[in-house]
Design an enzyme around this catalytic site. Structure first.
Site, PDB file in Angstrom:
ATOM      1  N   ALA A  40       4.674   7.264   6.328  1.00  0.00           N
ATOM      2  CA  ALA A  40       4.197   7.343   4.948  1.00  0.00           C
ATOM      3  C   ALA A  40       3.495   6.043   4.566  1.00  0.00           C
ATOM      4  O   ALA A  40       3.947   4.947   4.917  1.00  0.00           O
ATOM      5  CB  ALA A  40       5.378   7.576   4.006  1.00  0.00           C
ATOM      6  N   THR A  41       2.417   6.184   3.833  1.00  0.00           N
ATOM      7  CA  THR A  41       1.729   4.992   3.356  1.00  0.00           C
ATOM      8  C   THR A  41       2.654   4.099   2.519  1.00  0.00           C
ATOM      9  O   THR A  41       2.666   2.877   2.727  1.00  0.00           O
ATOM     10  CB  THR A  41       0.462   5.379   2.578  1.00  0.00           C
ATOM     11  N   VAL A  45       3.547   0.152   3.115  1.00  0.00           N
ATOM     12  CA  VAL A  45       3.498  -0.882   2.077  1.00  0.00           C
ATOM     13  C   VAL A  45       4.802  -1.680   2.086  1.00  0.00           C
ATOM     14  O   VAL A  45       4.794  -2.922   2.067  1.00  0.00           O
ATOM     15  CB  VAL A  45       3.263  -0.247   0.691  1.00  0.00           C
ATOM     16  N   LEU A  47       6.871  -2.073   4.499  1.00  0.00           N
ATOM     17  CA  LEU A  47       6.970  -2.865   5.733  1.00  0.00           C
ATOM     18  C   LEU A  47       6.153  -4.147   5.602  1.00  0.00           C
ATOM     19  O   LEU A  47       6.573  -5.220   6.050  1.00  0.00           O
ATOM     20  CB  LEU A  47       6.474  -2.020   6.912  1.00  0.00           C
ATOM     21  N   MET A  48       4.985  -4.045   4.981  1.00  0.00           N
ATOM     22  CA  MET A  48       4.154  -5.233   4.805  1.00  0.00           C
ATOM     23  C   MET A  48       4.804  -6.202   3.814  1.00  0.00           C
ATOM     24  O   MET A  48       4.733  -7.420   3.991  1.00  0.00           O
ATOM     25  CB  MET A  48       2.760  -4.814   4.350  1.00  0.00           C
ATOM     26  N   GLU A  49       5.438  -5.667   2.785  1.00  0.00           N
ATOM     27  CA  GLU A  49       6.163  -6.535   1.856  1.00  0.00           C
ATOM     28  C   GLU A  49       7.315  -7.236   2.577  1.00  0.00           C
ATOM     29  O   GLU A  49       7.575  -8.420   2.337  1.00  0.00           O
ATOM     30  CB  GLU A  49       6.704  -5.723   0.678  1.00  0.00           C
ATOM     31  N   GLY A  68       7.081  -8.678  -5.486  1.00  0.00           N
ATOM     32  CA  GLY A  68       5.752  -8.152  -5.190  1.00  0.00           C
ATOM     33  C   GLY A  68       4.977  -7.926  -6.479  1.00  0.00           C
ATOM     34  O   GLY A  68       5.517  -7.394  -7.459  1.00  0.00           O
ATOM     35  N   HIS A  75      -5.009   2.138   4.978  1.00  0.00           N
ATOM     36  CA  HIS A  75      -4.184   2.767   6.013  1.00  0.00           C
ATOM     37  C   HIS A  75      -5.139   3.513   6.933  1.00  0.00           C
ATOM     38  O   HIS A  75      -5.695   4.549   6.565  1.00  0.00           O
ATOM     39  CB  HIS A  75      -3.182   3.721   5.347  1.00  0.00           C
TER      40      HIS A  75
END
Lengths: 136, 71
Positions: A40-41, A45, A47-49, A68, A75
């Site tokens: 999932a997008t 997100v 994971l990047m955070e 954040g 993506h």
């Protein structure tokens, strides 16, 4: 409280990374953001955070944390259940309490790592206690 | 007249289809980009000879980056 400014002045270039093996709970179906079983997008997100939080680990005073504030994400490529996705975040600019990151995620491909997402992220360094008080 | 083909969006380069020296017709595919989780062909808008492929497989391109130059 340590001199946060001095600490943060040397943060540019610091980086963090996290890895996720995509499971059913990480899919668009599970997140409610689609109806096919791929990463999932919003999970990407997150994971990047998490990678950005890793980049800040050890650089903040105990009473400080980061929240954040903004993220942009392209993506690019889908990831199936079982794919091993690695997100990396690098601090590219520090502007007072605001920390700017470049974020990227990849997964193994037949010819090496393949970029699946790229973007920018902004986190704000806050006092944990004051932030929660204000949120109430 | 040369033709510079640029990326229209952030993407990763999925595959290179054309080679330097190839003579292409309008509509022929130069490279395939991957963006928005889809494969997106980048085509020659006019006939020409491929003078340069400016990307490699796996590269991430930004909007406006040069993909190829045709003469």
């Amino acid at each position: 409280m340590p001199s946060s400014f001095d600490q943060r002045a040397g943060l540019v270039g610091s980086s963090g990374q996290v890895t996720l093996t995509v499971a059913a709970q990480d899919t668009a179906i599970a997140a409610g953001s689609g109806d096919i079983p791929v990463l999932a997008t919003p999970r990407l997100v997150a994971l990047m955070e998490a990678a950005a939080c890793e980049a800040l680990r050890g650089h903040l005073a105990p009473e400080q944390t980061s929240v954040g504030a903004n993220i942009t994400l392209d993506h690019l490529r889908p990831s199936l259940v079982g794919a091993v996705v690695t997100a990396r975040a690098e601090i590219v600019k520090v502007d007072g309490d605001r920390v700017h990151f470049a974020v990227v995620a990849d997964q193994p491909g037949p010819n090496g790592a393949v970029t699946i997402g790229t973007g920018t992220h902004l986190r704000v360094i806050v006092s944990r206690e004051k932030f929660l008080q204000r949120a109430r | 007249m040369s033709q510079t083909v640029r990326a229209e969006m952030v993407a990763s380069v999925h595959s290179i289809i054309a080679e330097v020296g190839d003579e292409l017709e309008a509509g022929d595919t130069l490279v395939i980009l991957e963006s928005m989780k889809m494969e997106i062909p980048v085509i020659a808008e006019q006939p020409g000879t491929v003078a340069e492929i400016a990307v490699q497989q796996g590269d991430v391109v930004q909007e406006g980056d040069v993909i190829a130059i045709l003469l």
